[in-house]
Write a protein that holds these residues in place. Structure first.
Motif, mmCIF file in Angstrom:
data_model
loop_
_atom_site.group_PDB
_atom_site.id
_atom_site.type_symbol
_atom_site.label_atom_id
_atom_site.label_comp_id
_atom_site.label_asym_id
_atom_site.label_seq_id
_atom_site.Cartn_x
_atom_site.Cartn_y
_atom_site.Cartn_z
ATOM 1 N N ARG A 20 0.820 -1.199 0.000
ATOM 2 C CA ARG A 20 0.000 0.000 0.000
ATOM 3 C C ARG A 20 0.859 1.256 0.000
ATOM 4 O O ARG A 20 0.582 2.226 -0.688
ATOM 5 N N PHE A 21 1.899 1.164 0.784
ATOM 6 C CA PHE A 21 2.758 2.328 0.880
ATOM 7 C C PHE A 21 3.409 2.622 -0.471
ATOM 8 O O PHE A 21 3.506 3.771 -0.895
ATOM 9 N N ILE A 54 0.958 4.328 -2.796
ATOM 10 C CA ILE A 54 0.712 5.731 -2.496
ATOM 11 C C ILE A 54 1.924 6.572 -2.882
ATOM 12 O O ILE A 54 1.780 7.661 -3.424
ATOM 13 N N THR A 55 3.089 6.016 -2.667
ATOM 14 C CA THR A 55 4.270 6.790 -3.069
ATOM 15 C C THR A 55 4.390 6.845 -4.588
ATOM 16 O O THR A 55 4.909 7.800 -5.138
ATOM 17 N N LEU A 101 -3.059 3.937 7.229
ATOM 18 C CA LEU A 101 -1.661 4.129 7.528
ATOM 19 C C LEU A 101 -1.468 5.562 7.959
ATOM 20 O O LEU A 101 -2.194 6.447 7.535
ATOM 21 N N HIS A 156 0.880 7.538 7.055
ATOM 22 C CA HIS A 156 1.948 8.123 6.253
ATOM 23 C C HIS A 156 1.557 9.507 5.780
ATOM 24 O O HIS A 156 2.288 10.133 5.026
ATOM 25 N N ILE A 168 -0.502 14.500 -1.402
ATOM 26 C CA ILE A 168 -1.723 13.693 -1.401
ATOM 27 C C ILE A 168 -2.489 13.914 -0.114
ATOM 28 O O ILE A 168 -1.939 13.815 0.973
#
Lengths: 262, 157
Positions: free
Chosen positions: A254-255, A258-259, B20, B22, B29
């Motif tokens: 997921r990370f 998103i990145t 998350l 983040h 975002i």
């Protein structure tokens, strides 16, 4: 005199008898008795409750049963039905075992020592209350009520007014059985199925609100390098390929997504 | 997508892994989660985008089965369909390309989260249904065209 064998009429037959008497009132009870093969006093009994028989529903149990058996524990069943319908109203689950347990509880309270909560009774109770087994469909019930949904809609709408539709994205994952064999096939002979191929990947799709941008789909598979992908540069694939043992979305994946978006 | 200075809003459902923290590291975002259990109603992906993608995938899958059967009959070869993850990956990519912009727009509209009037929801829902039916019909026609003992339903999952 030959002894007449014992005969009981079904509801439908009793209805016919009553109708016949209505059409031809001149027929005596003994004529009817002979015609239907029952005793004269039985005819009398049936005609006495003529209204009831004429109005019965032929398709239902009333039409086929010969003998009326009163419900033995009416009081218990009334109480139980009240309880059961309130359970159902609240959207809770009801099973036969639950009903039995509750019935035994009521029976003890009401002092029905002969009530055992048998399967036979349960079958009858379910039939009388028109309780049938149903399969729960979909996930709609776990959606909150309409008001909450509308509230959420409103709040997202408000948030979206501050954005260009180009820049609003939605991402979600779905499982895809990519090699599922058809379970149905047209055939003129009987076929046995193969074990279903349940090879599954998770596909993660991202798109924006006016459809102008569809990001490369992300595929999560079980293996780092499955045989068909050997000697293939994964970055040349038309999808982003990830792997983990369960082919599920995981935090690190997921990370990465998103990145990637970032 | 690594466009400089582009701010985007990402709508996500509330699956546990999605939560998350983040957010701090992501300056471009903004993430907004749908309220719990509502995604089936208001998430655009669930409103038909995924369904459309799967229909497209199924279409490709079936088309390949047909081609395979045809060549198998010609060459009198065995009847094991060679279809592996590589084929699947290419089909996934193609299926995703084949999902039309219209479908996506309609799905977003159907959810009613876009700042538009309510009447459009009805319209969009109908449009999606019509499109879905058309898709199913095409698939079914493909299947019927097969005229072989091997067939499946267009609605199969």
């Amino acid at each position: 005199m030959v002894k007449r064998t014992r005969k009981q009429l079904t509801g439908v037959q009793k209805k016919k008898l009553c109708e016949r008497k209505k059409e031809m009132p001149f027929l005596s009870n003994s004529d009817l008795a002979k015609e239907f093969g029952i005793g004269k006093s039985t005819v009398q009994g049936i005609l006495a409750t003529s209204n009831k028989w004429i109005n019965i529903n032929e398709a239902s149990m009333e039409g086929t049963r010969r003998k009326e058996r009163p419900i033995k524990w009416q009081q218990l069943e009334d109480a139980l039905w009240l309880w059961a319908s309130s359970v159902l109203d609240r959207g809770l689950d009801l099973t036969g075992d639950i009903i039995k347990q509750k019935a035994l509880f009521y029976a003890e309270r009401m002092g029905f020592a002969d009530f055992k909560g048998s399967d036979g009774w349960l079958t009858g109770f379910k039939r009388r209350c028109k309780l049938v087994q149903v399969v729960k469909h979909g996930e709609a019930a776990s959606a909150p009520n309409q008001e909450l949904v509308d509230e959420e809609r409103q709040s997202i709408q408000e948030e979206l007014t501050r954005w260009k539709l180009d820049d609003v994205f939605n991402a979600d994952e779905t499982g895809l059985f990519w090699a599922m064999e058809p379970s149905r096939t047209l055939s003129d002979r009987k076929l046995s199925g193969h074990k279903a191929n349940k090879s599954r990947v998770t596909v993660f799709l991202i798109t924006n609100a006016n459809g102008s941008e569809k990001l490369r789909p992300l595929v999560i598979h079980k293996y780092q390098t499955p045989r068909p992908l050997r000697n293939i540069n994964k970055s040349n694939l038309p999808v982003d390929y990830y792997w983990n043992g369960k082919a599920y979305m995981q935090v690190n994946v997921r990370f990465v997504i998103i990145t990637n978006l970032y | 997508m690594r466009k400089a200075n582009r701010q985007i809003l990402l709508l996500l459902d509330n699956a546990p892994v999605h939560k998350l923290n983040h957010d701090n590291e992501l300056t471009n975002i903004t993430i907004r989660f749908f309220a719990p259990n509502m995604t089936s109603v208001i998430q655009p992906c669930d409103a038909g985008i995924i369904a459309s993608f799967k229909a497209q995938y199924r279409k490709l899958f079936i088309q390949q089965r047909i081609n395979f059967l045809d060549t198998a009959f010609e060459n009198d070869a065995g009847n094991v369909l060679e279809y592996d993850i590589k084929h699947a990956i290419y089909n996934i990519a193609e299926a995703w390309t084949n999902v039309t912009t219209n479908t996506i727009i309609n799905c977003w509209r159907k959810t009613g989260i876009l700042p538009l009037s309510i009447t459009n929801i009805e319209e969009a829902t109908q449009a999606i249904q019509a499109e879905c039916q058309k898709e199913c019909l095409t698939i079914q026609q493909l299947i019927n065209g097969l005229n072989l003992a091997d067939s499946l339903s267009a609605n199969g999952k």
